[in-house]
Every structure is written in structure tokens, then in C-alpha cells.
Write a protein that holds these residues in place. Sequence first.
Motif, mmCIF file in Angstrom:
data_model
loop_
_atom_site.group_PDB
_atom_site.id
_atom_site.type_symbol
_atom_site.label_atom_id
_atom_site.label_comp_id
_atom_site.label_asym_id
_atom_site.label_seq_id
_atom_site.Cartn_x
_atom_site.Cartn_y
_atom_site.Cartn_z
ATOM 1 N N UNK A 1 0.812 -1.210 0.000
ATOM 2 C CA UNK A 1 0.000 0.000 0.000
ATOM 3 C C UNK A 1 0.849 1.266 0.000
ATOM 4 N N UNK A 2 0.267 2.310 -0.542
ATOM 5 C CA UNK A 2 0.874 3.632 -0.440
ATOM 6 C C UNK A 2 -0.246 4.644 -0.237
ATOM 7 N N UNK B 1 -1.097 8.824 -0.720
ATOM 8 C CA UNK B 1 -0.653 10.100 -1.297
ATOM 9 C C UNK B 1 -1.598 11.184 -0.810
ATOM 10 N N UNK C 1 3.888 11.530 0.206
ATOM 11 C CA UNK C 1 3.538 10.132 -0.023
ATOM 12 C C UNK C 1 4.213 9.265 1.030
ATOM 13 N N UNK D 1 4.923 5.131 1.562
ATOM 14 C CA UNK D 1 4.903 3.878 0.812
ATOM 15 C C UNK D 1 5.396 2.751 1.705
ATOM 16 N N UNK D 2 4.609 1.686 1.808
ATOM 17 C CA UNK D 2 5.031 0.534 2.621
ATOM 18 C C UNK D 2 6.321 -0.055 2.065
ATOM 19 N N UNK E 1 8.708 4.439 2.790
ATOM 20 C CA UNK E 1 9.343 5.370 1.880
ATOM 21 C C UNK E 1 8.503 6.639 1.879
ATOM 22 N N UNK E 2 9.136 7.771 1.975
ATOM 23 C CA UNK E 2 8.407 9.031 2.101
ATOM 24 C C UNK E 2 8.931 10.012 1.069
ATOM 25 N N UNK E 3 8.012 10.600 0.339
ATOM 26 C CA UNK E 3 8.398 11.609 -0.651
ATOM 27 C C UNK E 3 7.679 12.900 -0.287
ATOM 28 N N UNK F 1 7.155 16.885 -1.402
ATOM 29 C CA UNK F 1 7.309 17.718 -2.600
ATOM 30 C C UNK F 1 6.750 19.111 -2.354
ATOM 31 N N UNK G 1 13.215 12.654 -0.634
ATOM 32 C CA UNK G 1 12.648 11.383 -0.204
ATOM 33 C C UNK G 1 13.565 10.713 0.810
ATOM 34 N N UNK G 2 12.995 9.815 1.563
ATOM 35 C CA UNK G 2 13.762 9.085 2.553
ATOM 36 C C UNK G 2 12.821 8.220 3.362
#
Lengths: 185, 193
Positions: free
Chosen positions: A32-33, A35, A44, A46-47, A77-79, A81, A142-143
Motif C-alpha cells: 500500500x501507499x 498520497x 507520499x 509507501x510501505x 518510503x516518504x516523498x 514535494x 525522499x527518505x
Amino acid sequence: MIKPFLGLIVLIPALGFAGQAKESRDPNTGLLSWKIEEPGLGIQFIQMLPDYVSALYSSRGLPPELIKGMAKYCVFGTIVTNESDRQLSYRVADWRYVTPDGTSHKVKTKTEWLKEWQSMGVNYRWSILPDDQTFEAGDWSQGFTTIPLLPESTFDLIYSWTLNGKKNHGEIKNLRCAPAKPPIP
Amino acid sequence: MVRSKIFVVRRPNHQYRSRVLFAAVTLGLLLFAGTAAAQPVAPELGYKLSRLATPVQAPDFELKDMDDESHTLGNLRGKVVMLNFWATWCPPCRREMPSLEAVYQEFKSEPFVVIAVNEWETPEHVFPYIGQLAVFPSFPILFDRDGKVSQAYAVKGLPTTFLIDQKGMIIYRAVGGRDFNHPEVKKLIRELL
């Protein structure tokens, strides 16, 4: 323990409003993610599978105790913006995750991770979402965001950002940690 | 904590443990893609570079390339330098590399150079990676093994790119992936030449 959370509840109307989180499931992996699009901010989550995270750190030659330490966290995971034409900043130290019992917890920052890694003699300083960044128009980053919960745990995430000097606040309900194994083999 | 002037902009802008492990992570090099994560909607590679409110002297450095030869920024005085900080595990770094190569080639006859500074990795890590890229980067790739250069430039996330003028002053900065082959970016480079 409830008091900090209640304080945040009072602050939410004063600080801004939450955008809608769009949840998506990857058809190939089943992961799953989420946004979220807020005024000026895109974010975002993200698993990330535990095995993938372990492999990533292992391939960097990082020690087993570091990898074991990461394994106690669910990782996203993280974005982040800047979708505005103004200056936008965020600070992970202002973010909170709220467990089903209603307790609000601080999100572990990159500085805290690096301090822990340095105590193991490791100077690696990448992969975790930077503690804070100030973005100009067009910037993004991101990170990893790390939450000390078991696989498939659920929580709410309260995030904040500052756009053109004004602090804003949002919440994502029912974020879920990745499962221990891929949902689709 | 003193805020680095590199981030004050002008308004209105070794070794792998096993081949199997390396292969697994190479396949999953896209940090949030592959079989190990849900597919994110990666931000589009824009073209905006932010102009620093006050140009800052670019910190000098000496780093080695894949042939173990040293390069210093000071030796590039007189050239416009596009200084890019990156790593193989960074998906937007991979996405923007073709545009770095394109702009490097376009300005090859001019006093312009692209320098890609790899963070924390080794030539053994990087060489097979760049061999897999659709476009092989021909610009210098230098190794900041201990991260001191990225710290001098106050780099918090990868990729981060600086555009340095012929006097060694940082004029523009971009955090996150960009399409450097965009006409607007090339216009900025020409203005500095």
C-alpha cells in the motif's frame, strides 16, 4: 500521555486543515501507499517490506546490530514535494504518530538515528528522511520514515509543514505498516 | 545552529556480502519500487533551479574518481560547474543522469563541466551500476566516501545539485531530481558562461 495529543487536537483548527489521503495498492506487490495533496505540499508514504529494508542496509556493508535495530521499526518510503511557487519547509520533529490507544508519539528523527548509528561506530548518514528541509519551488526529497510498531500495525500520522511562513497541519488516518512478508507471493 | 548560506535563496525559486544480496538490492535499487515496495507516483523531473539570495563561495574539495585520480574543485576555476550529489540507491538520481549527460555533451566545447559526487559508496558499487544505465555517464564521477564534502555543501537529501559560476560562486541550487536538459536550465548555464 494523553495531554500532548489533546494539545495537538486543540491546535489542529488553528493551524490548518487536512487534505484527503488517497490509498493505493500496488497490483504487483499488494503493498500500500498513501498520497496526500495539501495546498503547496505533496506527501507520499509507501510501505516497505522488512526484508527489503534489511537488504538495503546490508548491501551498504552496515553492521548486523544496525540492521537488527531497523528491523524493530516499520518503514515507509516518504516523498515530500513542494508543489507551490513559494518556500515550503517541514520538520519531522513536529510530526506525531497516534496508536490505537490514543497515545501520541514523536516520530524518530534522522538525527536520532545517526546518533544511534554513530554509537556503533557507523558514519552512514543516508536513507532516512532528512530532519528538516526548506524547499524552494520545484524542490522535493525522499527518505525513510520509521515507526516502532510491528508489521501490519495501524496508526494515524499527524504531519505539519510551513508554507510561506504559515504553519499547516494534516492527518492521515489508518496508515498501516507493511506485512512481514509480501502479500502477493 | 547557524543556517548555511548555501540554502538561502532569492525570492520571487566495499564491498558486498554476496553476489545474491547485491543482485537483490540492485533489482530493488529503485528505493520505493520493484518487488519490495508499493509503486509510488514519482514526482515529475522539473527544471526549476533556485537562485541563491547571495552567492556563496563553493567549498573547495579534493576527491578521487574511479581511476583513483584526484580532482579538485579549485582546478575548475574558470569553468561553470554543475555539481551533483547522488547515490546508486537514489531513484531520482538515476532518472536525472541522462539529462546530466546530455547537458554535459551539449556544452562540451564550452568552459562547462558536470561533476557527479557519489555519496558513501565505492567504485566497486558504482561501476556495475553505471554499466546498467541506458546512458553511460562520461562526466567525472568522484567519491565522497566519508560524506565530508556533502556536509560542507549542507546537502541533506539526494540528489542535490549546485550550479557554480566561473569564479567559484554557487549561484543556483536544486533539491530533488531535475531534467537538466531542459531549455530553461541550459539558458541559466549560458548566462553563466
